[in-house]
Each structure stands twice: as C-alpha cells, then as structure tokens.
Design a protein around this motif. Structure first.
Motif, PDB file in Angstrom:
ATOM      1  N   ALA A  99      47.599 115.014 -60.893  1.00  0.00           N
ATOM      2  CA  ALA A  99      47.255 115.237 -59.486  1.00  0.00           C
ATOM      3  C   ALA A  99      46.487 114.066 -58.903  1.00  0.00           C
ATOM      4  O   ALA A  99      46.752 113.642 -57.767  1.00  0.00           O
ATOM      5  CB  ALA A  99      46.450 116.530 -59.336  1.00  0.00           C
ATOM      6  N   GLY A 103      49.096 112.156 -56.977  1.00  0.00           N
ATOM      7  CA  GLY A 103      48.720 112.687 -55.667  1.00  0.00           C
ATOM      8  C   GLY A 103      48.089 111.648 -54.767  1.00  0.00           C
ATOM      9  O   GLY A 103      48.443 111.530 -53.586  1.00  0.00           O
ATOM     10  N   SER A 131      55.593 115.685 -55.308  1.00  0.00           N
ATOM     11  CA  SER A 131      54.262 115.635 -55.929  1.00  0.00           C
ATOM     12  C   SER A 131      53.342 116.711 -55.352  1.00  0.00           C
ATOM     13  O   SER A 131      52.574 117.333 -56.085  1.00  0.00           O
ATOM     14  CB  SER A 131      53.619 114.250 -55.800  1.00  0.00           C
ATOM     15  OG  SER A 131      53.267 113.960 -54.470  1.00  0.00           O
ATOM     16  N   ILE A 135      51.590 119.582 -57.632  1.00  0.00           N
ATOM     17  CA  ILE A 135      50.137 119.797 -57.612  1.00  0.00           C
ATOM     18  C   ILE A 135      49.828 121.241 -57.232  1.00  0.00           C
ATOM     19  O   ILE A 135      49.030 121.913 -57.892  1.00  0.00           O
ATOM     20  CB  ILE A 135      49.458 118.808 -56.634  1.00  0.00           C
ATOM     21  CG1 ILE A 135      49.552 117.380 -57.176  1.00  0.00           C
ATOM     22  CG2 ILE A 135      47.996 119.201 -56.396  1.00  0.00           C
ATOM     23  CD1 ILE A 135      49.195 116.310 -56.163  1.00  0.00           C
TER      24      ILE A 135
END
Length: 150
Positions: A99, A103, A131, A135
């Motif tokens: 993440a 992210g 993504s 997440i």
C-alpha cells in the motif's frame, strides 16, 4: 472469515498484475533512454501528449532523470509483486508495504499526470484503479478480520 480470505487473494492477484505492469514499464523506460530515445520514453509515459511536442535534443541529465523514474517503476513493481505472495497469506506487513509503495507511487501519478491531462486511461489510470482496489480490499479484510478476532 472465509470471505475475508478471498479478499486477500483478490488483492494479491491485483498486486501481481500491477507489479508486472510496472516492472515492464520500468524496463521499457530505461531501455528507451539507453537507446538514446528520451523523447520515446517521455511519450511512453505521457501517452496523451502529441509525440511531436516532445521531440528535441535533451541533455544527458534529462535522460538520467527519466532513467531514475524507470528504475523507481521497476523496484516499486518488484516490491509489490513480492508483497503480493505474502498478502495472499494475509501478512500484515506485506499489506502495508504494498500500500505504501504502490499506493504512493500511483498517488503521484494521479496528481501530476492524470490530473494534468497528460495520459490516456489505459494503462496508467487503470493501474491507479487496480492499486486502489487492492489497497481497499486488503485493508478491509485485514481490519474486518482483526475486529472479528478481538
């Protein structure tokens, strides 16, 4: 609890896909620069920009900066790809590592390329959605599972 396991697995699959795409993007970006085609590297990244608008003689430092970007794409893709195998096994550290790396990389992409209007939907914007979904799914499964066990 079985439903949550499926969410971890879906998240892991999304990260595998995301990681492979970014590893390839990193390799292609570096390859363009090594082939002395900085304009091609820029056009590959900012694919909504007319390639004629980026055709020029770039200083070597510009190639180094673009290569650094390619290297970052490559290692971030590798980190998320490796993390995906551990996310499949519900590893908390892997969830947060993917993440943070994937992210935040996509947040920068969204802020500067998507909002700037420099890219088309495929593949970059789609990867940002991938993504974000990975997440969301892994965080939901992790925190929901943690709540159920406490």
């Amino acid at each position: 609890m079985k439903d949550l396991s499926l969410l971890f697995k879906i998240s892991a699959i999304l990260w595998v896909f995301w990681g492979i795409v970014h590893i390839m993007a990193g390799v292609f970006t570096i390859n363009f620069v090594l082939s002395d085609d900085i304009s091609g590297a820029i056009s590959g990244i900012a694919d909504a920009v007319d390639p004629a608008n980026v055709q020029r003689d770039y200083p070597d430092a510009a190639g180094a900066i673009i290569s650094q970007h390619g290297f970052n794409l490559l290692w971030i893709g590798l980190v998320t790809l490796i993390s995906a195998f551990y996310i499949w096994k519900k590893n908390k550290n892997a969830i947060f590592l993917a993440a943070i790396t994937g992210g935040l990389a996509d947040l920068g992409y969204f802020l500067f390329l998507d909002l700037g209007g420099f890219v088309n939907f495929m593949p970059g914007t789609l990867m940002t959605i991938v993504s974000s979904a990975a997440i969301t799914l892994s965080f939901y499964a992790y925190f929901k599972g943690r709540k159920a066990t406490s």
